[in-house]
Enzyme design. Structure first.
Site, mmCIF file in Angstrom:
data_model
loop_
_atom_site.group_PDB
_atom_site.id
_atom_site.type_symbol
_atom_site.label_atom_id
_atom_site.label_comp_id
_atom_site.label_asym_id
_atom_site.label_seq_id
_atom_site.Cartn_x
_atom_site.Cartn_y
_atom_site.Cartn_z
ATOM 1 N N GLY A 1 -48.234 44.725 -66.431
ATOM 2 C CA GLY A 1 -47.842 45.475 -67.624
ATOM 3 C C GLY A 1 -47.828 44.767 -68.956
ATOM 4 N N SER B 1 -45.302 43.688 -75.681
ATOM 5 C CA SER B 1 -44.936 44.178 -74.342
ATOM 6 C C SER B 1 -43.761 43.390 -73.773
ATOM 7 C CB SER B 1 -46.101 44.021 -73.362
ATOM 8 O OG SER B 1 -47.203 44.756 -73.775
ATOM 9 N N ILE B 2 -42.873 44.099 -73.101
ATOM 10 C CA ILE B 2 -41.737 43.412 -72.467
ATOM 11 C C ILE B 2 -42.272 42.437 -71.398
ATOM 12 C CG2 ILE B 2 -39.577 43.731 -71.203
ATOM 13 C CD1 ILE B 2 -39.415 46.563 -72.524
ATOM 14 N N ILE C 1 -44.479 49.108 -66.034
ATOM 15 C CA ILE C 1 -45.550 50.098 -66.214
ATOM 16 C C ILE C 1 -44.927 51.457 -66.538
ATOM 17 C CG2 ILE C 1 -47.382 51.373 -65.016
ATOM 18 C CD1 ILE C 1 -47.693 48.919 -63.163
ATOM 19 N N TYR D 1 -34.985 53.028 -67.764
ATOM 20 C CA TYR D 1 -34.361 53.464 -69.024
ATOM 21 C C TYR D 1 -33.222 54.424 -68.699
ATOM 22 C CZ TYR D 1 -33.900 55.219 -73.777
ATOM 23 O OH TYR D 1 -33.397 55.577 -75.005
ATOM 24 N N TYR E 1 -37.440 62.474 -74.420
ATOM 25 C CA TYR E 1 -37.949 61.505 -73.428
ATOM 26 C C TYR E 1 -38.794 62.196 -72.353
ATOM 27 C CZ TYR E 1 -38.179 56.993 -71.073
ATOM 28 O OH TYR E 1 -38.620 55.819 -70.511
ATOM 29 N N LYS F 1 -38.295 57.863 -64.282
ATOM 30 C CA LYS F 1 -37.362 56.730 -64.186
ATOM 31 C C LYS F 1 -36.309 56.978 -63.097
ATOM 32 C CE LYS F 1 -39.112 54.016 -67.312
ATOM 33 N NZ LYS F 1 -40.042 52.973 -66.830
ATOM 34 N N ALA G 1 -45.710 51.465 -75.565
ATOM 35 C CA ALA G 1 -45.172 52.600 -74.797
ATOM 36 C C ALA G 1 -43.941 53.181 -75.505
ATOM 37 C CB ALA G 1 -44.816 52.169 -73.384
HETATM 38 N N1 LIG Z 1 -40.083 50.114 -74.907
HETATM 39 C C1 LIG Z 1 -38.966 50.705 -74.553
HETATM 40 O O1 LIG Z 1 -38.220 51.268 -75.374
HETATM 41 C C2 LIG Z 1 -38.534 50.671 -73.113
HETATM 42 C C3 LIG Z 1 -37.169 50.876 -72.783
HETATM 43 C C4 LIG Z 1 -36.794 50.893 -71.443
HETATM 44 C C5 LIG Z 1 -37.765 50.700 -70.449
HETATM 45 N N2 LIG Z 1 -39.075 50.504 -70.808
HETATM 46 C C6 LIG Z 1 -40.065 50.322 -69.748
HETATM 47 O O2 LIG Z 1 -40.626 49.041 -69.838
HETATM 48 C C7 LIG Z 1 -41.889 49.052 -69.188
HETATM 49 C C8 LIG Z 1 -42.921 48.348 -70.043
HETATM 50 O O3 LIG Z 1 -43.194 49.070 -71.211
HETATM 51 P P1 LIG Z 1 -43.299 48.406 -72.647
HETATM 52 O O4 LIG Z 1 -42.253 49.048 -73.467
HETATM 53 O O5 LIG Z 1 -43.356 46.924 -72.562
HETATM 54 O O6 LIG Z 1 -44.678 49.015 -73.200
HETATM 55 P P2 LIG Z 1 -46.204 48.540 -73.035
HETATM 56 O O7 LIG Z 1 -47.005 49.686 -73.575
HETATM 57 O O8 LIG Z 1 -46.403 47.224 -73.661
HETATM 58 O O9 LIG Z 1 -46.396 48.414 -71.459
HETATM 59 C C9 LIG Z 1 -46.728 49.501 -70.618
HETATM 60 C C10 LIG Z 1 -47.787 48.969 -69.666
HETATM 61 O O10 LIG Z 1 -48.107 49.909 -68.639
HETATM 62 C C11 LIG Z 1 -49.469 49.639 -68.323
HETATM 63 N N3 LIG Z 1 -50.053 50.716 -67.526
HETATM 64 C C12 LIG Z 1 -50.208 52.031 -67.874
HETATM 65 N N4 LIG Z 1 -50.833 52.686 -66.890
HETATM 66 C C13 LIG Z 1 -51.062 51.792 -65.888
HETATM 67 C C14 LIG Z 1 -51.663 51.859 -64.604
HETATM 68 N N5 LIG Z 1 -52.180 53.002 -64.137
HETATM 69 N N6 LIG Z 1 -51.749 50.735 -63.856
HETATM 70 C C15 LIG Z 1 -51.250 49.552 -64.318
HETATM 71 N N7 LIG Z 1 -50.650 49.426 -65.515
HETATM 72 C C16 LIG Z 1 -50.574 50.529 -66.297
HETATM 73 C C17 LIG Z 1 -50.108 49.543 -69.716
HETATM 74 O O11 LIG Z 1 -51.431 49.029 -69.698
HETATM 75 C C18 LIG Z 1 -49.116 48.642 -70.400
HETATM 76 O O12 LIG Z 1 -49.438 47.284 -70.194
HETATM 77 C C19 LIG Z 1 -42.199 50.531 -68.882
HETATM 78 O O13 LIG Z 1 -41.828 50.824 -67.558
HETATM 79 C C20 LIG Z 1 -41.280 51.234 -69.853
HETATM 80 O O14 LIG Z 1 -40.985 52.567 -69.451
HETATM 81 C C21 LIG Z 1 -39.464 50.461 -72.109
#
Ligand SMILES: NC(=O)c1ccc[n+]([C@@H]2O[C@H](COP(=O)([O-])OP(=O)(O)OC[C@H]3O[C@@H](n4cnc5c(N)ncnc54)[C@H](O)[C@@H]3O)[C@@H](O)[C@H]2O)c1
Length: 276
Positions: free
Chosen positions: A15, A21-22, A95, A150, A160, A167, A201
């Site tokens: 991811g 990205s986290i 992801i 989340y 959302y 989630k 994302a």
């Molecule tokens: N950003 C926020 O506010 C937040 C808060 C809580 C939880 N999250 C969760 O953190 C996680 C990472 O998201 P992020 O915020 O770093 O955003 P991000 O967009 O950087 O990362 C999302 C990743 O998912 C990957 N992805 C999408 N479809 C895929 C697939 N079919 N196979 C493999 N990888 C795939 C993307 O390529 C991307 O690297 C997610 O689960 C997101 O729901 C994010």
């Protein structure tokens, strides 16, 4: 500051798309703590090219995989084991994607083909990768699996959409498989419920700038950043948390325990005076 918490440990990180990205921050932090890492993302994400910079910085191998595709996951797990010379110790699922969110389709008029995609990408993929790891006996005893979640899994947050359902499923998979993998191999499975964070994302969520301001005002410690999340995640990969499993761990500056804060009330008062 690094503490060598992951010295000798090996893991797969899903991811990391770009340096917001986290997963990117977690990979950097895990590397700094002494871990050896395999990075993976979809072929489309890899074509954007940014992941190579992270791979160079972390001295890691990149293996493409669509996390919804069992063949890709088989290949990823097998190639990672070849690369590591055996089993590995941790795995990060970071992801998330909802075509309904992307296309601005509201929850009460949902497109069901997209809904199934949301669940497949954001939740079932977690089950698939764990199942394949278990079939290959790919993870060392006392290993650690983490996915990012989340608070919308427990509480309704406007906008959302179907990601809330994804989630909730993700967190349930962590418990159900956590029991099986824990009982057999002492492998722990947890989710981290992270604050809203400015990433690709995150920014796609309706009203994200207002949401992040609201949670900042509501949380006594303020929102947790991606770097904060990386610090926390490293403790979950380390041997310091060996008895923590099947948990959804809130990492949100206290937001999930709040009802109303002074800072949020002050802001609400302002708009109340403007439009009584
Ligand atoms: N950003 C926020 O506010 C937040 C808060 C809580 C939880 N999250 C969760 O953190 C996680 C990472 O998201 P992020 O915020 O770093 O955003 P991000 O967009 O950087 O990362 C999302 C990743 O998912 C990957 N992805 C999408 N479809 C895929 C697939 N079919 N196979 C493999 N990888 C795939 C993307 O390529 C991307 O690297 C997610 O689960 C997101 O729901 C994010």
């Amino acid at each position: 500051m690094a503490y060598n918490l992951l010295k000798g440990k090996k893991g797969i990180i899903f991811g990391a798309l770009n340096d917001r990205s986290i997963a990117w921050k977690i990979a950097e932090r895990a590397h700094a703590e002494g871990a050896e890492i395999v990075l993976t993302n979809t072929p489309v994400a890899l074509r954007l090219g940014e992941l190579n910079n992270l791979a160079k910085a972390c001295n890691s191998l990149v293996i493409p995989a669509d996390a919804t595709n069992a063949e890709d996951l088989e290949n990823l797990v097998k190639k990672s084991m070849e690369h590591f010379g055996g089993k590995f110790d941790f795995l990060l699922h970071s992801i998330g994607m909802s075509p309904n969110v992307r296309k601005g389709i509201p929850y009460d008029n949902i497109n069901y083909d997209y809904y199934i995609k949301t669940l497949d990408i954001s939740a079932l993929s977690f089950h698939k990768v764990i199942q394949i790891c278990r079939q290959h006996d790919a993870i060392n005893d006392w290993g650690s699996i983490v996915a990012l979640s989340y608070v919308a899994a427990q509480r309704t947050l406007y906008g959302y959409n179907d990601m809330a359902d994804a989630k909730a499923l993700l967190e349930s998979i962590a418990r159900s498989f956590g029991y099986i993998y824990g009982r057999e191999k002492k492998i722990r499975i947890n989710t981290i419920s992270q604050s809203p964070t400015f990433t690709t994302a995150g920014s796609g969520v309706f009203g994200f700038d207002r949401l992040i301001d609201f949670t900042e005002r509501m949380s006594p410690l303020g929102n947790a950043s991606a770097d904060d999340c990386a610090d926390y995640c490293v403790t979950l990969f380390s041997d310091l948390t060996r008895k923590v499993t099947m948990q959804n761990l809130f990492h949100d500056g206290g937001f999930s325990s709040m009802g109303m804060s002074e800072r949020a009330m002050t802001q609400y008062d302002k708009s109340f005076k403007e439009c009584p």
